[in-house]
Design a protein around this motif. Structure first.
Motif, PDB file in Angstrom:
ATOM      1  N   GLY A   8       1.373  -1.147   0.213  1.00  0.00           N
ATOM      2  CA  GLY A   8      -0.171   0.245  -0.193  1.00  0.00           C
ATOM      3  C   GLY A   8       0.751   0.936   0.117  1.00  0.00           C
ATOM      4  O   GLY A   8       1.980   1.339   0.433  1.00  0.00           O
ATOM      5  N   SER A  89     -10.595  -8.827  -7.323  1.00  0.00           N
ATOM      6  CA  SER A  89     -10.895  -9.804  -6.200  1.00  0.00           C
ATOM      7  C   SER A  89      -9.929 -11.299  -6.535  1.00  0.00           C
ATOM      8  O   SER A  89      -9.489 -12.090  -6.255  1.00  0.00           O
ATOM      9  N   ARG A 106      -4.933  -1.810  -4.639  1.00  0.00           N
ATOM     10  CA  ARG A 106      -5.831  -2.845  -4.389  1.00  0.00           C
ATOM     11  C   ARG A 106      -6.517  -3.626  -3.236  1.00  0.00           C
ATOM     12  O   ARG A 106      -7.239  -4.449  -3.736  1.00  0.00           O
ATOM     13  N   CYS A 107      -6.027  -2.815  -1.943  1.00  0.00           N
ATOM     14  CA  CYS A 107      -6.607  -3.579  -0.800  1.00  0.00           C
ATOM     15  C   CYS A 107      -5.597  -4.860  -0.730  1.00  0.00           C
ATOM     16  O   CYS A 107      -7.432  -6.137  -0.064  1.00  0.00           O
ATOM     17  N   PHE A 110      -5.656  -6.825   2.105  1.00  0.00           N
ATOM     18  CA  PHE A 110      -7.206  -7.688   2.925  1.00  0.00           C
ATOM     19  C   PHE A 110      -7.843  -8.722   1.649  1.00  0.00           C
ATOM     20  O   PHE A 110      -8.688  -9.725   2.386  1.00  0.00           O
ATOM     21  N   ARG A 159      -7.829   6.916  -2.559  1.00  0.00           N
ATOM     22  CA  ARG A 159      -7.626   5.911  -2.323  1.00  0.00           C
ATOM     23  C   ARG A 159      -8.018   5.219  -0.924  1.00  0.00           C
ATOM     24  O   ARG A 159      -8.436   4.442  -0.585  1.00  0.00           O
ATOM     25  N   TYR A 163     -10.603   2.238   0.057  1.00  0.00           N
ATOM     26  CA  TYR A 163     -10.270   1.440   1.116  1.00  0.00           C
ATOM     27  C   TYR A 163     -11.002   1.816   2.325  1.00  0.00           C
ATOM     28  O   TYR A 163     -11.310   0.118   2.662  1.00  0.00           O
ATOM     29  N   TYR A 166     -14.055  -0.835   0.611  1.00  0.00           N
ATOM     30  CA  TYR A 166     -14.028  -2.377   0.798  1.00  0.00           C
ATOM     31  C   TYR A 166     -13.298  -3.167   1.749  1.00  0.00           C
ATOM     32  O   TYR A 166     -13.752  -4.435   1.900  1.00  0.00           O
ATOM     33  N   THR A 167     -12.958  -2.290   3.110  1.00  0.00           N
ATOM     34  CA  THR A 167     -12.578  -3.246   3.539  1.00  0.00           C
ATOM     35  C   THR A 167     -13.081  -2.455   5.448  1.00  0.00           C
ATOM     36  O   THR A 167     -12.166  -3.826   6.341  1.00  0.00           O
ATOM     37  N   TRP A 171      -6.860   3.069   5.975  1.00  0.00           N
ATOM     38  CA  TRP A 171      -5.737   3.155   4.792  1.00  0.00           C
ATOM     39  C   TRP A 171      -4.600   3.571   5.763  1.00  0.00           C
ATOM     40  O   TRP A 171      -4.556   5.002   6.375  1.00  0.00           O
ATOM     41  N   HIS A 176      -2.780  -2.961  10.370  1.00  0.00           N
ATOM     42  CA  HIS A 176      -3.164  -3.763   8.818  1.00  0.00           C
ATOM     43  C   HIS A 176      -1.442  -3.994   7.946  1.00  0.00           C
ATOM     44  O   HIS A 176      -2.021  -4.709   7.064  1.00  0.00           O
TER      45      HIS A 176
END
Lengths: 199, 199
Positions: A8, A89, A106-107, A110, A159, A163, A166-167, A171, A176
Protein backbone atom coordinates in the motif's frame (compact mmCIF):
# COMPACT_ATOMS: atom_id res chain seq x y z
CA UNK A 1 1.85 -21.37 -0.27
CA UNK A 2 3.31 -18.76 -2.59
CA UNK A 3 5.20 -15.78 -1.25
CA UNK A 4 2.96 -12.77 -1.69
CA UNK A 5 4.12 -9.21 -0.98
CA UNK A 6 1.51 -6.47 -0.95
CA UNK A 7 2.36 -2.78 -1.02
CA UNK A 8 0.00 0.00 0.00
CA UNK A 9 1.39 3.48 -0.61
CA UNK A 10 0.77 7.16 -0.34
CA UNK A 11 0.86 8.85 -3.74
CA UNK A 12 4.42 9.98 -4.44
CA UNK A 13 6.00 7.84 -1.74
CA UNK A 14 7.62 5.49 -4.26
CA UNK A 15 5.61 2.37 -3.43
CA UNK A 16 5.16 1.36 -7.05
CA UNK A 17 8.86 1.75 -7.82
CA UNK A 18 9.70 -0.18 -4.66
CA UNK A 19 7.36 -3.00 -5.73
CA UNK A 20 8.77 -3.17 -9.23
CA UNK A 21 12.36 -3.21 -7.96
CA UNK A 22 11.53 -5.82 -5.32
CA UNK A 23 9.86 -8.05 -7.90
CA UNK A 24 12.87 -7.73 -10.19
CA UNK A 25 15.34 -8.45 -7.39
CA UNK A 26 13.37 -11.45 -6.15
CA UNK A 27 12.53 -12.67 -9.68
CA UNK A 28 8.83 -12.80 -8.99
CA UNK A 29 5.74 -11.41 -10.72
CA UNK A 30 4.72 -7.77 -10.37
CA UNK A 31 1.15 -6.48 -10.55
CA UNK A 32 -0.10 -2.97 -10.09
CA UNK A 33 -3.45 -1.22 -10.37
CA UNK A 34 -3.31 -0.73 -14.11
CA UNK A 35 -2.33 -4.32 -14.82
CA UNK A 36 -5.08 -5.67 -12.58
CA UNK A 37 -7.61 -3.35 -14.18
CA UNK A 38 -6.60 -4.39 -17.68
CA UNK A 39 -6.83 -8.06 -16.78
CA UNK A 40 -10.19 -7.55 -15.11
CA UNK A 41 -11.57 -5.78 -18.17
CA UNK A 42 -10.48 -8.42 -20.66
CA UNK A 43 -11.41 -11.88 -19.51
CA UNK A 44 -9.92 -13.66 -22.50
CA UNK A 45 -6.66 -11.78 -22.17
CA UNK A 46 -6.40 -12.56 -18.49
CA UNK A 47 -7.00 -16.28 -19.11
CA UNK A 48 -4.24 -16.30 -21.68
CA UNK A 49 -1.96 -14.34 -19.36
CA UNK A 50 -2.40 -16.72 -16.47
CA UNK A 51 -1.85 -19.72 -18.72
CA UNK A 52 1.54 -18.27 -19.53
CA UNK A 53 2.57 -17.50 -15.98
CA UNK A 54 4.49 -20.46 -14.68
CA UNK A 55 5.68 -20.70 -11.12
CA UNK A 56 9.33 -19.69 -10.85
CA UNK A 57 9.53 -18.25 -14.36
CA UNK A 58 8.30 -14.69 -14.06
CA UNK A 59 7.40 -12.55 -17.03
CA UNK A 60 9.73 -9.62 -17.05
CA UNK A 61 7.10 -6.97 -17.37
CA UNK A 62 3.45 -7.08 -18.14
CA UNK A 63 3.13 -7.22 -21.92
CA UNK A 64 -0.01 -5.18 -22.45
CA UNK A 65 0.18 -1.61 -23.66
CA UNK A 66 -1.48 0.40 -20.90
CA UNK A 67 -3.99 2.94 -22.11
CA UNK A 68 -6.03 5.41 -20.15
CA UNK A 69 -6.69 4.03 -16.70
CA UNK A 70 -10.13 3.34 -15.43
CA UNK A 71 -11.29 5.58 -12.58
CA UNK A 72 -13.43 4.16 -9.80
CA UNK A 73 -15.54 6.33 -7.56
CA UNK A 74 -15.89 8.75 -10.45
CA UNK A 75 -18.71 8.53 -13.00
CA UNK A 76 -19.43 4.97 -11.96
CA UNK A 77 -22.42 3.95 -9.94
CA UNK A 78 -21.52 2.20 -6.71
CA UNK A 79 -22.98 -1.13 -7.85
CA UNK A 80 -20.68 -1.19 -10.83
CA UNK A 81 -17.68 -0.38 -8.62
CA UNK A 82 -18.59 -3.28 -6.36
CA UNK A 83 -18.86 -5.63 -9.31
CA UNK A 84 -15.49 -4.42 -10.61
CA UNK A 85 -13.94 -4.93 -7.18
CA UNK A 86 -15.26 -8.50 -7.10
CA UNK A 87 -13.76 -9.26 -10.51
CA UNK A 88 -10.43 -7.69 -9.54
CA UNK A 89 -10.37 -9.62 -6.29
CA UNK A 90 -10.88 -12.83 -8.22
CA UNK A 91 -7.99 -11.90 -10.51
CA UNK A 92 -5.75 -11.18 -7.52
CA UNK A 93 -6.57 -14.51 -5.91
CA UNK A 94 -5.69 -16.23 -9.17
CA UNK A 95 -2.38 -14.36 -9.22
CA UNK A 96 -1.61 -15.37 -5.64
CA UNK A 97 -2.40 -19.01 -6.33
CA UNK A 98 -0.36 -19.07 -9.51
CA UNK A 99 3.03 -17.84 -8.32
CA UNK A 100 5.05 -15.65 -5.93
CA UNK A 101 4.27 -12.01 -6.63
CA UNK A 102 4.29 -8.37 -5.56
CA UNK A 103 0.89 -6.66 -5.73
CA UNK A 104 0.53 -2.88 -5.47
CA UNK A 105 -2.61 -1.34 -3.97
CA UNK A 106 -6.12 -2.69 -4.62
CA UNK A 107 -6.63 -3.59 -0.91
CA UNK A 108 -4.58 -6.69 -1.72
CA UNK A 109 -3.60 -7.30 1.91
CA UNK A 110 -7.28 -7.78 2.73
CA UNK A 111 -8.30 -9.63 -0.42
CA UNK A 112 -5.40 -12.07 -0.01
CA UNK A 113 -5.58 -12.43 3.77
CA UNK A 114 -5.70 -16.24 3.49
CA UNK A 115 -2.35 -16.21 1.69
CA UNK A 116 -0.62 -14.54 4.67
CA UNK A 117 1.02 -11.86 2.53
CA UNK A 118 3.92 -9.74 3.76
CA UNK A 119 2.18 -6.37 3.96
CA UNK A 120 4.19 -3.21 3.32
CA UNK A 121 3.00 0.40 3.41
CA UNK A 122 5.14 3.28 2.14
CA UNK A 123 4.63 6.92 3.09
CA UNK A 124 6.59 10.17 3.12
CA UNK A 125 6.36 13.79 4.05
CA UNK A 126 4.70 16.17 1.57
CA UNK A 127 7.97 17.85 0.50
CA UNK A 128 9.44 14.52 -0.46
CA UNK A 129 6.29 13.39 -2.28
CA UNK A 130 6.14 16.58 -4.33
CA UNK A 131 9.82 16.22 -5.25
CA UNK A 132 9.36 12.57 -6.24
CA UNK A 133 6.31 13.33 -8.40
CA UNK A 134 8.18 16.09 -10.21
CA UNK A 135 11.27 13.95 -10.75
CA UNK A 136 9.24 11.13 -12.21
CA UNK A 137 8.10 13.44 -14.98
CA UNK A 138 4.48 12.42 -14.89
CA UNK A 139 1.67 14.06 -16.80
CA UNK A 140 1.49 16.57 -13.93
CA UNK A 141 5.12 17.69 -14.01
CA UNK A 142 4.11 21.20 -15.09
CA UNK A 143 2.17 21.64 -11.82
CA UNK A 144 3.36 24.24 -9.33
CA UNK A 145 4.35 22.85 -5.92
CA UNK A 146 1.01 23.96 -4.56
CA UNK A 147 -0.95 22.31 -7.37
CA UNK A 148 1.09 19.14 -6.93
CA UNK A 149 0.31 19.10 -3.20
CA UNK A 150 -3.38 19.44 -3.96
CA UNK A 151 -3.17 16.65 -6.50
CA UNK A 152 -1.37 14.37 -4.04
CA UNK A 153 -3.94 15.08 -1.35
CA UNK A 154 -6.80 14.39 -3.76
CA UNK A 155 -5.35 11.06 -4.93
CA UNK A 156 -4.68 9.97 -1.34
CA UNK A 157 -8.18 10.98 -0.30
CA UNK A 158 -9.55 8.80 -3.10
CA UNK A 159 -7.36 5.86 -2.04
CA UNK A 160 -8.45 6.25 1.54
CA UNK A 161 -12.13 6.31 0.51
CA UNK A 162 -11.71 3.28 -1.73
CA UNK A 163 -9.99 1.38 1.09
CA UNK A 164 -12.66 2.28 3.62
CA UNK A 165 -15.41 1.22 1.22
CA UNK A 166 -14.02 -2.26 0.59
CA UNK A 167 -12.30 -3.12 3.86
CA UNK A 168 -14.11 -0.99 6.47
CA UNK A 169 -10.62 -0.23 7.75
CA UNK A 170 -8.41 2.85 7.87
CA UNK A 171 -5.95 3.12 4.99
CA UNK A 172 -2.35 3.38 6.21
CA UNK A 173 -3.23 2.37 9.80
CA UNK A 174 -0.27 0.34 11.04
CA UNK A 175 -2.30 -2.57 12.42
CA UNK A 176 -3.03 -3.75 8.85
CA UNK A 177 0.60 -3.93 7.78
CA UNK A 178 3.79 -5.79 8.72
CA UNK A 179 6.19 -3.01 7.84
CA UNK A 180 5.67 0.71 7.27
CA UNK A 181 8.51 2.54 5.56
CA UNK A 182 9.02 6.29 5.60
CA UNK A 183 10.65 7.01 2.24
CA UNK A 184 11.18 10.75 2.85
CA UNK A 185 14.46 11.78 1.29
CA UNK A 186 15.52 8.17 0.76
CA UNK A 187 16.46 6.30 -2.37
CA UNK A 188 13.85 3.71 -3.33
CA UNK A 189 16.55 1.73 -5.14
CA UNK A 190 18.48 1.49 -1.89
CA UNK A 191 15.41 0.55 0.19
CA UNK A 192 14.47 -2.11 -2.38
CA UNK A 193 17.93 -3.62 -2.28
CA UNK A 194 17.93 -3.82 1.53
CA UNK A 195 14.43 -5.24 1.63
CA UNK A 196 15.12 -7.82 -1.05
CA UNK A 197 18.13 -8.99 0.97
CA UNK A 198 16.05 -9.48 4.10
CA UNK A 199 12.72 -10.80 2.81
CA UNK B 1 27.55 12.86 13.74
CA UNK B 2 27.01 9.69 15.72
CA UNK B 3 24.60 7.03 14.56
CA UNK B 4 21.57 7.19 16.84
CA UNK B 5 18.75 4.65 16.71
CA UNK B 6 15.61 5.38 18.69
CA UNK B 7 12.92 2.80 19.40
CA UNK B 8 9.39 3.61 20.45
CA UNK B 9 7.34 0.55 21.30
CA UNK B 10 3.99 -0.74 22.41
CA UNK B 11 4.25 -2.65 25.68
CA UNK B 12 4.88 -6.32 24.93
CA UNK B 13 5.87 -5.74 21.30
CA UNK B 14 9.52 -6.60 21.97
CA UNK B 15 10.98 -3.13 21.35
CA UNK B 16 13.37 -3.29 24.29
CA UNK B 17 14.65 -6.72 23.29
CA UNK B 18 15.03 -5.51 19.72
CA UNK B 19 17.03 -2.50 20.91
CA UNK B 20 19.29 -4.58 23.12
CA UNK B 21 19.96 -7.08 20.36
CA UNK B 22 20.56 -4.34 17.80
CA UNK B 23 23.02 -2.59 20.11
CA UNK B 24 24.86 -5.87 20.68
CA UNK B 25 24.97 -6.70 16.98
CA UNK B 26 26.16 -3.22 16.02
CA UNK B 27 28.53 -2.95 19.00
CA UNK B 28 27.05 0.34 20.14
CA UNK B 29 25.69 1.64 23.46
CA UNK B 30 22.20 0.72 24.69
CA UNK B 31 20.03 2.94 26.89
CA UNK B 32 16.52 2.30 28.09
CA UNK B 33 14.08 4.05 30.40
CA UNK B 34 15.49 2.59 33.59
CA UNK B 35 19.07 3.42 32.71
CA UNK B 36 18.19 6.99 31.76
CA UNK B 37 16.18 7.40 34.95
CA UNK B 38 19.02 6.11 37.09
CA UNK B 39 21.51 8.40 35.41
CA UNK B 40 19.17 11.35 35.75
CA UNK B 41 18.69 10.68 39.46
CA UNK B 42 22.38 10.41 40.26
CA UNK B 43 24.34 13.25 38.77
CA UNK B 44 27.70 12.06 40.08
CA UNK B 45 27.09 8.58 38.79
CA UNK B 46 26.13 9.84 35.37
CA UNK B 47 29.25 12.01 35.13
CA UNK B 48 31.41 9.02 35.95
CA UNK B 49 29.50 6.86 33.49
CA UNK B 50 29.95 9.26 30.61
CA UNK B 51 33.64 9.65 31.38
CA UNK B 52 33.98 5.92 30.90
CA UNK B 53 32.04 5.74 27.65
CA UNK B 54 34.50 6.03 24.82
CA UNK B 55 33.41 6.20 21.23
CA UNK B 56 33.70 2.81 19.55
CA UNK B 57 34.24 0.93 22.81
CA UNK B 58 30.76 0.23 24.15
CA UNK B 59 30.09 -0.95 27.64
CA UNK B 60 28.50 -4.33 27.41
CA UNK B 61 25.60 -3.62 29.66
CA UNK B 62 24.79 -0.83 31.99
CA UNK B 63 26.62 -1.62 35.26
CA UNK B 64 24.13 -0.29 37.77
CA UNK B 65 21.84 -2.63 39.66
CA UNK B 66 18.37 -1.47 38.72
CA UNK B 67 15.99 -1.08 41.63
CA UNK B 68 12.38 -0.06 41.66
CA UNK B 69 11.65 2.19 38.73
CA UNK B 70 10.44 5.69 39.09
CA UNK B 71 6.89 6.33 37.89
CA UNK B 72 6.03 9.59 36.20
CA UNK B 73 2.50 10.84 35.96
CA UNK B 74 1.75 9.07 39.21
CA UNK B 75 2.14 10.77 42.59
CA UNK B 76 4.32 13.44 41.05
CA UNK B 77 3.18 16.97 40.46
CA UNK B 78 3.38 18.07 36.85
CA UNK B 79 6.15 20.59 37.56
CA UNK B 80 8.37 17.89 38.94
CA UNK B 81 7.68 15.70 35.90
CA UNK B 82 8.70 18.54 33.63
CA UNK B 83 11.92 19.09 35.55
CA UNK B 84 12.69 15.37 35.38
CA UNK B 85 12.02 15.36 31.65
CA UNK B 86 14.45 18.25 31.19
CA UNK B 87 17.18 16.45 33.11
CA UNK B 88 16.58 13.23 31.18
CA UNK B 89 16.63 15.11 27.88
CA UNK B 90 20.01 16.58 28.82
CA UNK B 91 21.31 13.10 29.63
CA UNK B 92 20.07 11.78 26.29
CA UNK B 93 21.76 14.59 24.39
CA UNK B 94 24.99 13.81 26.19
CA UNK B 95 24.61 10.16 25.19
CA UNK B 96 24.00 11.09 21.56
CA UNK B 97 27.03 13.36 21.48
CA UNK B 98 29.27 10.82 23.15
CA UNK B 99 28.85 7.78 20.90
CA UNK B 100 26.63 5.73 18.59
CA UNK B 101 23.73 4.32 20.56
CA UNK B 102 20.28 2.77 20.70
CA UNK B 103 17.80 4.61 22.93
CA UNK B 104 14.48 3.08 23.96
CA UNK B 105 11.45 5.29 24.62
CA UNK B 106 11.67 8.64 26.45
CA UNK B 107 10.47 10.57 23.33
CA UNK B 108 14.08 10.23 22.16
CA UNK B 109 13.20 10.78 18.49
CA UNK B 110 11.95 14.27 19.40
CA UNK B 111 14.60 15.12 21.99
CA UNK B 112 17.37 14.11 19.58
CA UNK B 113 15.82 15.52 16.41
CA UNK B 114 19.02 17.46 15.61
CA UNK B 115 20.99 14.22 15.55
CA UNK B 116 18.80 12.84 12.72
CA UNK B 117 18.20 9.52 14.50
CA UNK B 118 16.88 6.45 12.71
CA UNK B 119 13.45 6.21 14.32
CA UNK B 120 11.86 2.79 14.80
CA UNK B 121 8.48 1.95 16.31
CA UNK B 122 7.45 -1.61 17.19
CA UNK B 123 3.87 -2.77 17.66
CA UNK B 124 1.90 -6.00 17.65
CA UNK B 125 -1.58 -7.40 18.00
CA UNK B 126 -2.90 -7.97 21.53
CA UNK B 127 -2.66 -11.77 21.36
CA UNK B 128 1.00 -11.56 20.52
CA UNK B 129 1.72 -8.95 23.21
CA UNK B 130 0.02 -11.03 25.90
CA UNK B 131 2.00 -14.11 24.82
CA UNK B 132 5.28 -12.16 24.83
CA UNK B 133 4.64 -10.69 28.29
CA UNK B 134 3.88 -14.14 29.70
CA UNK B 135 6.92 -15.72 28.08
CA UNK B 136 9.22 -13.07 29.46
CA UNK B 137 8.27 -14.11 32.97
CA UNK B 138 7.79 -10.61 34.30
CA UNK B 139 6.39 -9.73 37.68
CA UNK B 140 2.93 -9.99 36.09
CA UNK B 141 3.29 -13.51 34.74
CA UNK B 142 0.61 -14.81 37.11
CA UNK B 143 -1.97 -12.52 35.45
CA UNK B 144 -4.83 -14.10 33.54
CA UNK B 145 -4.95 -13.19 29.84
CA UNK B 146 -7.65 -10.67 30.59
CA UNK B 147 -5.63 -9.05 33.39
CA UNK B 148 -2.57 -8.96 31.16
CA UNK B 149 -4.58 -7.25 28.40
CA UNK B 150 -5.75 -4.64 30.87
CA UNK B 151 -2.20 -4.11 32.11
CA UNK B 152 -0.88 -3.73 28.55
CA UNK B 153 -3.60 -1.22 27.72
CA UNK B 154 -2.88 0.76 30.89
CA UNK B 155 0.87 0.95 30.24
CA UNK B 156 0.32 1.98 26.62
CA UNK B 157 -2.21 4.62 27.68
CA UNK B 158 0.43 6.03 30.05
CA UNK B 159 3.06 6.06 27.29
CA UNK B 160 0.67 7.76 24.94
CA UNK B 161 -0.14 10.42 27.55
CA UNK B 162 3.53 10.99 28.37
CA UNK B 163 4.34 11.36 24.65
CA UNK B 164 1.49 13.81 24.05
CA UNK B 165 2.56 15.88 27.06
CA UNK B 166 6.16 16.34 25.94
CA UNK B 167 5.89 16.32 22.15
CA UNK B 168 2.31 17.45 21.44
CA UNK B 169 2.30 14.60 18.94
CA UNK B 170 0.49 11.28 18.66
CA UNK B 171 2.46 8.32 19.99
CA UNK B 172 2.90 5.61 17.36
CA UNK B 173 1.73 7.87 14.49
CA UNK B 174 3.81 6.84 11.49
CA UNK B 175 4.83 10.35 10.45
CA UNK B 176 7.23 10.53 13.43
CA UNK B 177 9.13 7.35 12.56
CA UNK B 178 11.27 5.97 9.75
CA UNK B 179 10.26 2.36 10.13
CA UNK B 180 7.32 0.73 11.92
CA UNK B 181 7.61 -3.00 12.52
CA UNK B 182 4.71 -5.29 13.32
CA UNK B 183 6.26 -7.96 15.56
CA UNK B 184 3.11 -10.10 15.87
CA UNK B 185 4.12 -13.74 15.92
CA UNK B 186 7.67 -12.93 14.81
CA UNK B 187 10.99 -13.65 16.45
CA UNK B 188 12.66 -10.48 17.75
CA UNK B 189 16.02 -12.18 17.41
CA UNK B 190 15.36 -12.71 13.72
CA UNK B 191 14.11 -9.14 13.18
CA UNK B 192 17.15 -7.76 15.01
CA UNK B 193 19.53 -9.79 12.85
CA UNK B 194 17.90 -8.59 9.63
CA UNK B 195 17.80 -4.99 10.80
CA UNK B 196 21.41 -5.01 11.95
CA UNK B 197 22.43 -6.30 8.52
CA UNK B 198 20.65 -3.46 6.75
CA UNK B 199 21.19 -0.45 9.02
Amino acid sequence: MNRIITIGREFGSGGRELGRRLAEALHIEYYDKQIIEELAKHTELSKKYFQEVTQGQPHHLFPIRIGRSFHYMKNHPLEQSHAVFQVQSGIMKEMAEKSDCVIIGRCAEFVLEDHAPFRIFTYANMESKVARCKEKGSEHEHFSDKEMQQHIKAVDAQRSKYYALYTSAVWGEKAHYDLLINTSGRSIKDIAKKLADTI
